[in-house]
Design a protein around this motif. Structure first.
Motif, PDB file in Angstrom:
ATOM      1  N   MET A 147      17.026   4.364  -2.362  1.00  0.00           N
ATOM      2  CA  MET A 147      15.899   4.875  -3.136  1.00  0.00           C
ATOM      3  C   MET A 147      15.483   3.879  -4.210  1.00  0.00           C
ATOM      4  O   MET A 147      14.295   3.564  -4.370  1.00  0.00           O
ATOM      5  N   LEU A 148      16.446   3.332  -4.951  1.00  0.00           N
ATOM      6  CA  LEU A 148      16.137   2.376  -6.025  1.00  0.00           C
ATOM      7  C   LEU A 148      15.427   1.145  -5.478  1.00  0.00           C
ATOM      8  O   LEU A 148      14.430   0.678  -6.046  1.00  0.00           O
ATOM      9  N   ARG A 149      15.949   0.607  -4.384  1.00  0.00           N
ATOM     10  CA  ARG A 149      15.355  -0.617  -3.829  1.00  0.00           C
ATOM     11  C   ARG A 149      13.948  -0.352  -3.281  1.00  0.00           C
ATOM     12  O   ARG A 149      13.065  -1.209  -3.393  1.00  0.00           O
ATOM     13  N   CYS A 150      13.751   0.827  -2.730  1.00  0.00           N
ATOM     14  CA  CYS A 150      12.450   1.167  -2.172  1.00  0.00           C
ATOM     15  C   CYS A 150      11.389   1.310  -3.253  1.00  0.00           C
ATOM     16  O   CYS A 150      10.259   0.855  -3.092  1.00  0.00           O
ATOM     17  N   VAL A 151      11.736   1.953  -4.378  1.00  0.00           N
ATOM     18  CA  VAL A 151      10.728   2.269  -5.402  1.00  0.00           C
ATOM     19  C   VAL A 151      10.657   1.245  -6.522  1.00  0.00           C
ATOM     20  O   VAL A 151       9.837   1.378  -7.429  1.00  0.00           O
ATOM     21  N   GLY A 152      11.511   0.209  -6.465  1.00  0.00           N
ATOM     22  CA  GLY A 152      11.524  -0.789  -7.543  1.00  0.00           C
ATOM     23  C   GLY A 152      10.164  -1.383  -7.815  1.00  0.00           C
ATOM     24  O   GLY A 152       9.764  -1.565  -8.972  1.00  0.00           O
ATOM     25  N   GLU A 153       9.401  -1.667  -6.755  1.00  0.00           N
ATOM     26  CA  GLU A 153       8.081  -2.283  -6.910  1.00  0.00           C
ATOM     27  C   GLU A 153       7.114  -1.357  -7.641  1.00  0.00           C
ATOM     28  O   GLU A 153       6.243  -1.808  -8.390  1.00  0.00           O
ATOM     29  N   LEU A 154       7.259  -0.042  -7.437  1.00  0.00           N
ATOM     30  CA  LEU A 154       6.353   0.919  -8.077  1.00  0.00           C
ATOM     31  C   LEU A 154       6.548   0.967  -9.588  1.00  0.00           C
ATOM     32  O   LEU A 154       5.643   1.353 -10.314  1.00  0.00           O
ATOM     33  N   GLN A 155       7.740   0.589 -10.057  1.00  0.00           N
ATOM     34  CA  GLN A 155       8.019   0.688 -11.486  1.00  0.00           C
ATOM     35  C   GLN A 155       7.426  -0.470 -12.280  1.00  0.00           C
ATOM     36  O   GLN A 155       7.318  -0.386 -13.493  1.00  0.00           O
ATOM     37  N   SER A 156       7.048  -1.542 -11.619  1.00  0.00           N
ATOM     38  CA  SER A 156       6.619  -2.745 -12.335  1.00  0.00           C
ATOM     39  C   SER A 156       5.409  -2.498 -13.222  1.00  0.00           C
ATOM     40  O   SER A 156       5.270  -3.086 -14.275  1.00  0.00           O
ATOM     41  N   GLU A 157       4.516  -1.591 -12.799  1.00  0.00           N
ATOM     42  CA  GLU A 157       3.312  -1.329 -13.580  1.00  0.00           C
ATOM     43  C   GLU A 157       3.601  -0.493 -14.820  1.00  0.00           C
ATOM     44  O   GLU A 157       2.829  -0.502 -15.772  1.00  0.00           O
ATOM     45  N   THR A 158       4.688   0.236 -14.802  1.00  0.00           N
ATOM     46  CA  THR A 158       5.019   1.099 -15.946  1.00  0.00           C
ATOM     47  C   THR A 158       6.432   0.782 -16.430  1.00  0.00           C
ATOM     48  O   THR A 158       7.244   1.660 -16.644  1.00  0.00           O
ATOM     49  N   GLU A 159       6.695  -0.503 -16.588  1.00  0.00           N
ATOM     50  CA  GLU A 159       8.042  -0.953 -16.940  1.00  0.00           C
ATOM     51  C   GLU A 159       8.547  -0.302 -18.224  1.00  0.00           C
ATOM     52  O   GLU A 159       9.683   0.128 -18.310  1.00  0.00           O
ATOM     53  N   ALA A 160       7.654  -0.213 -19.220  1.00  0.00           N
ATOM     54  CA  ALA A 160       8.084   0.361 -20.499  1.00  0.00           C
ATOM     55  C   ALA A 160       8.509   1.801 -20.338  1.00  0.00           C
ATOM     56  O   ALA A 160       9.461   2.262 -20.958  1.00  0.00           O
ATOM     57  N   CYS A 194      14.638   0.475   3.522  1.00  0.00           N
ATOM     58  CA  CYS A 194      15.311   1.422   2.607  1.00  0.00           C
ATOM     59  C   CYS A 194      14.546   2.733   2.531  1.00  0.00           C
ATOM     60  O   CYS A 194      15.143   3.818   2.535  1.00  0.00           O
ATOM     61  N   GLY A 195      13.219   2.644   2.479  1.00  0.00           N
ATOM     62  CA  GLY A 195      12.396   3.851   2.440  1.00  0.00           C
ATOM     63  C   GLY A 195      12.545   4.679   3.708  1.00  0.00           C
ATOM     64  O   GLY A 195      12.604   5.911   3.651  1.00  0.00           O
ATOM     65  N   LYS A 196      12.621   4.007   4.856  1.00  0.00           N
ATOM     66  CA  LYS A 196      12.811   4.716   6.130  1.00  0.00           C
ATOM     67  C   LYS A 196      14.157   5.432   6.160  1.00  0.00           C
ATOM     68  O   LYS A 196      14.279   6.538   6.703  1.00  0.00           O
ATOM     69  N   PHE A 197      15.178   4.790   5.574  1.00  0.00           N
ATOM     70  CA  PHE A 197      16.506   5.423   5.540  1.00  0.00           C
ATOM     71  C   PHE A 197      16.476   6.698   4.700  1.00  0.00           C
ATOM     72  O   PHE A 197      17.068   7.713   5.072  1.00  0.00           O
ATOM     73  N   VAL A 198      15.804   6.641   3.541  1.00  0.00           N
ATOM     74  CA  VAL A 198      15.693   7.825   2.671  1.00  0.00           C
ATOM     75  C   VAL A 198      15.022   8.969   3.439  1.00  0.00           C
ATOM     76  O   VAL A 198      15.493  10.119   3.414  1.00  0.00           O
ATOM     77  N   LYS A 199      13.918   8.678   4.137  1.00  0.00           N
ATOM     78  CA  LYS A 199      13.206   9.718   4.898  1.00  0.00           C
ATOM     79  C   LYS A 199      14.041  10.226   6.074  1.00  0.00           C
ATOM     80  O   LYS A 199      14.044  11.424   6.370  1.00  0.00           O
ATOM     81  N   LYS A 200      14.746   9.301   6.733  1.00  0.00           N
ATOM     82  CA  LYS A 200      15.597   9.704   7.859  1.00  0.00           C
ATOM     83  C   LYS A 200      16.686  10.666   7.385  1.00  0.00           C
ATOM     84  O   LYS A 200      16.970  11.685   8.033  1.00  0.00           O
ATOM     85  N   MET A 201      17.295  10.343   6.239  1.00  0.00           N
ATOM     86  CA  MET A 201      18.333  11.220   5.674  1.00  0.00           C
ATOM     87  C   MET A 201      17.770  12.593   5.358  1.00  0.00           C
ATOM     88  O   MET A 201      18.367  13.626   5.669  1.00  0.00           O
TER      89      MET A 201
END
Length: 638
Positions: A147-160, A194-201
């Motif tokens: 989950m962390l590796r999948c969503v890491g890119e989404l956090q860059s815009e709201t790092e603070a 990583c995202g596919k694994f989260v959904k598969k689980m």
């Protein structure tokens, strides 16, 4: 109103809980290692799947070495080496208690290829590992890291937002989370895998919900999956190592999976019994938090209504209770009969719409029963949670009408958290403040006393005569919290006067106490404590500044007082400390005070100190003018 020995013991246990938690965790880790060595010496190579002796000894060495590795790069090298060693034996190795612990600790530092191989292997054996006592922990960690590796890119815009967390106290994100949230460290293809694994689980767990919900380990995997789908992670906070939730941005598609879990459970005929089973109660708590995070208010309302009408409102008839007792006391709804259901209710109070809370949860579950619920060990926490979540003054008025004669009994039972929550609610909603002070002083039998006696009585939550006999009793945590809330009230004059009338050496003892020191925060920051009162307390403490500076908590108090002091009082503080600089530097916090207040500068050249102080003051005024909103901006805010 004397506290018996059991109450005092419980209070002491509560205040020491956070202090000892870090030590307990460290000692638990050492204990685990020592026990593992002991098993090895007896030729018993761990619980769960049996390892070969050389494998067992290898993992013992790795576990011992883990404690010495601080650098993420070193851990990553070790992680990849260890997982290379177990290739082809991942499931068996994960099913042993010792090796499972090692694999779980290293999983977050694996490189892309290694982690993808592990996701594939575990993905092919989900039914086996989900319910395994030890392998399930590795699976949970794998799901979290994916989950962390999948969503890491989404956090860059709201790092603070995610890195700083709460503005009032910074959250400490551990190295492992930083390593996995760093989107630049992983390729786009890996993040998608990583995202596919989260959904598969999630889909696997949905398809096998009936089987795993009732299994202790499978249930835990489901709960972690639901929280991960909502982007909810736990963080360590400060040295106390308590945890706080961190909210990450996740793909919107994941929210639909959370709703599916909710809808499946809602359709089960056993749903009304879920609050009274430990496994299903905690699962529902996690689903409620996840739905709140996803913004699915409709699903929250559906669950809330079904729980209330089909489960919470049922009344349990207890034949063991005599008829006279039943006539005297109203029958409590079934929700208040078990710890698991009470905890679910507490979470529901946090997440539901204020209107549903007012018109349904309060009126149907709490109204008319506040006093009784406040006096019961299990249910008084539900009353506290209700007070923490209400935003309607009418509810608070109703609660006061029920607690008019019951505050003293609540204090005698040691349920002081209810009184603290009541004080905070009065402060937050700006109502019933005068009534609260009257009820509190009446309950403590200190309406006729003032000064130090009044202050001590509130801080220890004991009547003055009892507090006088128990001088060694420490400040009560909730007593300090109540005092802080009252200082934020619209008219805190009685408490302000009591503080100013207390001898300065006694105030120093209070302000150097870890619980008492926070009273100064409220005193100097409250909008309703006047500038003259702040000047008086600084003047009152003259001659005691060194005592404050030489204490870890007192030094923080001294800095707070220095910040609100005028130029003359600032100089008075620095002058007093400059006379004993060597003693001041003998403590680390004293040395910090020396550096921050430029005491060495003052000792050598007072004129230079004044010039630097004057320069800082001018800078502050300049910035205030720059940052001051325009009249147009003020209108928009209004």
């Amino acid at each position: 109103m004397e506290q018996d020995s059991a109450d005092v013991a419980a209070s002491t246990h509560g205040t020491n809980h956070f202090k000892n938690r870090s030590k307990k965790r460290k000692s638990a880790g050492k204990r685990f290692l020592q026990n593992a060595k002991g098993f090895g010496r007896k030729n018993s190579f761990g619980r769960g799947a049996e390892l070969e002796q050389d494998e067992y000894n290898y993992f013992l060495e790795i576990l011992e070495a883990l404690g010495t590795l601080q650098d993420a790069e070193e851990r990553s090298t070790m992680a990849n080496n260890v997982y290379e060693q177990i290739q082809g034996k991942e499931i068996k190795t994960s099913s042993n208690q010792l090796s499972s612990r090692v694999l779980e600790n290293l999983l977050g530092y694996t490189e892309e290829a290694t982690f993808e191989r592990l996701m594939e292997v575990f993905g092919e054996n989900l039914r086996v590992v989900c319910c395994d006592k030890f392998a399930s922990h590795v699976l949970q960690k794998m799901l979290f890291v994916a989950m962390l590796r999948c969503v890491g890119e989404l956090q860059s815009e709201t790092e603070a937002k995610f890195a700083l967390g709460n503005k009032k106290r910074k959250l400490q994100i551990d190295d492992e989370m930083v390593f996995n949230l760093n989107h630049s460290a992983f390729g786009e293809g890996h993040r998608k895998t990583c995202g596919k694994f989260v959904k598969k689980m999630a889909k696997f767990l949905l398809n096998n919900l009936e089987e795993f919900v009732w299994d202790s380990f499978g249930n835990y995997v489901i709960r972690q999956c639901v929280l991960n789908l909502a982007g909810i992670a736990e963080l360590k906070v400060t040295k106390r190592e308590s945890s706080e939730q961190m909210k990450l941005i996740v793909p919107d598609k994941w929210f639909k999976l959370i709703s599916e879990f909710s809808l499946r459970l809602l359709s089960w005929p056993q749903f009304p019994e879920f609050p009274y089973n430990e496994f299903t109660s905690v699962l529902l708590q996690n689903i409620l938090m996840a739905l709140k995070q996803s913004g699915d208010l409709f699903q929250l309302l559906q669950i809330g209504e079904k729980l209330l009408n089909e489960s919470f409102l049922l009344v349990v008839n207890d034949d063991s209770v005599e008829k006279e007792d039943v006539e005297d006391k109203p029958k409590l709804p079934k929700v208040f009969q078990q710890d698991s259901s009470v905890r679910l209710l507490e979470v529901l109070l946090l997440v539901v719409d204020p209107e549903f809370l007012k018109d349904n949860l309060f009126k149907k579950l709490f109204q008319g029963k506040i006093a009784e619920l406040s006096k019961t060990p299990a249910t008084n926490f539900a009353v506290q949670k209700l007070l923490d979540t209400i935003f309607d003054k009418h509810i608070l008025e109703h609660m006061f009408s029920e607690l008019d004669d019951g505050l003293e009994g609540i204090l005698q039972l040691g349920h002081t958290g209810v009184v603290a929550a009541l004080a905070n609610a009065c402060n937050r909603l700006s109502c019933q403040q005068g009534k609260f002070i009257k009820l509190l002083l009446d309950a403590l039998h200190c309406s006729e006393v003032s000064g130090e006696k009044l202050l001590t009585s509130i801080l220890k939550l004991m009547p003055p005569e009892v507090a006088a006999k128990q001088e060694s009793t420490s400040i009560h945590l909730h007593g300090s919290m109540i005092l802080q809330a009252v200082l934020e009230f619209n008219k805190p004059i009685k408490i302000v006067t009591a503080i100013l009338d207390t001898k300065n050496d006694r105030l120093v003892k209070i302000f150097t106490d870890p619980k008492g020191s926070f009273i100064v925060n409220a005193f100097v920051q409250s909008k309703f404590v006047g500038e003259k009162s702040r000047e008086k307390i600084i003047r009152h403490l003259e001659g005691c500044f060194m005592d404050l500076a030489l204490s870890s908590h007192g030094s923080r108090v001294l800095e707070l007082l220095y910040e609100v002091a005028g130029p003359a009082q600032k100089e008075a503080i620095v002058r007093e400390l400059s006379e004993r600089v060597a003693q001041l530097n003998s403590k680390p916090w004293g040395a910090i005070v020396n550096r921050k207040l430029l005491i060495d500068t003052y000792r050598k050249n007072p004129s230079q100190w004044k010039r630097s102080f004057s320069f800082d003051s001018k800078k502050e005024k300049l910035f205030d003018k720059i940052l001051e909103p325009s009249s147009e901006t003020k209108k928009r805010k209004l």
